[in-house]
Design a protein around this motif. Sequence first.
Motif, PDB file in Angstrom:
ATOM      1  N   LEU A 148       0.826  -1.197   0.000  1.00 51.12           N
ATOM      2  CA  LEU A 148       0.000   0.000   0.000  1.00 51.12           C
ATOM      3  C   LEU A 148       0.868   1.257   0.000  1.00 51.12           C
ATOM      4  O   LEU A 148       2.076   1.199   0.258  1.00 51.12           O
ATOM      5  N   ALA A 149       0.237   2.387  -0.261  1.00 52.83           N
ATOM      6  CA  ALA A 149       0.877   3.693  -0.136  1.00 52.83           C
ATOM      7  C   ALA A 149       0.315   4.373   1.102  1.00 52.83           C
ATOM      8  O   ALA A 149      -0.901   4.416   1.288  1.00 52.83           O
ATOM      9  N   ALA A 150       1.192   4.883   1.952  1.00 51.71           N
ATOM     10  CA  ALA A 150       0.768   5.505   3.210  1.00 51.71           C
ATOM     11  C   ALA A 150       0.766   7.026   3.090  1.00 51.71           C
ATOM     12  O   ALA A 150       1.366   7.601   2.181  1.00 51.71           O
ATOM     13  N   GLY A 151       0.110   7.669   4.037  1.00 55.24           N
ATOM     14  CA  GLY A 151       0.110   9.123   4.109  1.00 55.24           C
ATOM     15  C   GLY A 151       1.106   9.639   5.117  1.00 55.24           C
ATOM     16  O   GLY A 151       1.179  10.847   5.373  1.00 55.24           O
ATOM     17  N   SER A 152       1.897   8.742   5.704  1.00 51.45           N
ATOM     18  CA  SER A 152       2.899   9.123   6.701  1.00 51.45           C
ATOM     19  C   SER A 152       4.039   8.117   6.666  1.00 51.45           C
ATOM     20  O   SER A 152       3.807   6.913   6.559  1.00 51.45           O
TER      21      SER A 152
END
Length: 327
Positions: free
Chosen positions: A187-191
């Motif tokens: 996944l791609a995280a926001g942090s």
Amino acid sequence: MNLDFYKSNNINVDLAVEARDIVRGQIGQEIPGVVVDREKYSNTTVTTVKIVEDYAEQIMGKPRGNYITIEAPALRDNSREAHQEVADVLAKKLSSMINLPENANILLVGLGNWQATPDSLGPKVIEHSMVTRHMYNYAPEEIKPGMRSVSAISPGVLGITGIETAEIIKGVVEKIRPELIIVVDALAAGSVDRIATTIQITDTGVSPGSGIGNKRTGINKDTMGVPVIAIGIPTVVNAAIIAQVTLEHFLEQIQNNQALVQLSQNLNPGLMQQAISQVLAPFGGNLTVTPKEIDSLIASTSKTVAGGISMALHPAIGAEEYTMYLN
């Protein structure tokens, strides 16, 4: 960062807990149609986000369903005890989503590109997973009560195979007819704090490549004809997010310096967005970042995820017997 920043940079938020925080910050209240529950363990915190209404589905950009997030910073540590606890919690939460008889047929799918380390989580999990479908035909004497028929594939990515991932999976589903599909994907995280420390489980399926800006055919109950559970771990963060967070922290730091306060007042969000866009222009604004130790993080987290899945699907097999069934 507000919702407009993510939209203007075309950044998709894979984690439901992050999407909830962004929207809640934007509207200044709890999101109608979202139910949240939290549990605390010694090394993990579990947050369950349930999207139950159309409004919440639309504003969060997530389909209705259950999203279980296991936050475990100890996943980055070389602690066998901590990793085992995370695997146990994963098995418990995954089991709560599985309502199948013991003789059910399950298909595991490891999404991603095994040639690109940050995207290789899915194939790596398949390497460590306990598959048993062949034993029912060729070694039935090895089957124990509490073991399910499990098969697994790593279908690769469109750029390698020339075939949509969903098409490959659909073909396998039509042949072996599983009652459940479990897909694993990076996944791609926001942090950056969430890289290799957070596991999301959802019963809504997955859209391959959505976290890095690609739009692919979804893998869900509608497209596959059977329930789909998706498990993912963030391995990358969009560079625009890192740049924005850096600027915001910088502005916070200079608030105590009167000589720089006037400067900070001139740095409006539009100028900041323009600067970020110019820096990322050579990559079309779509640059993702991963830590240099991502290979070891993928190696350790894939074993933890595979262990949790196997414990949930084969409750009769103890940890001491698990390795006996691995190829």
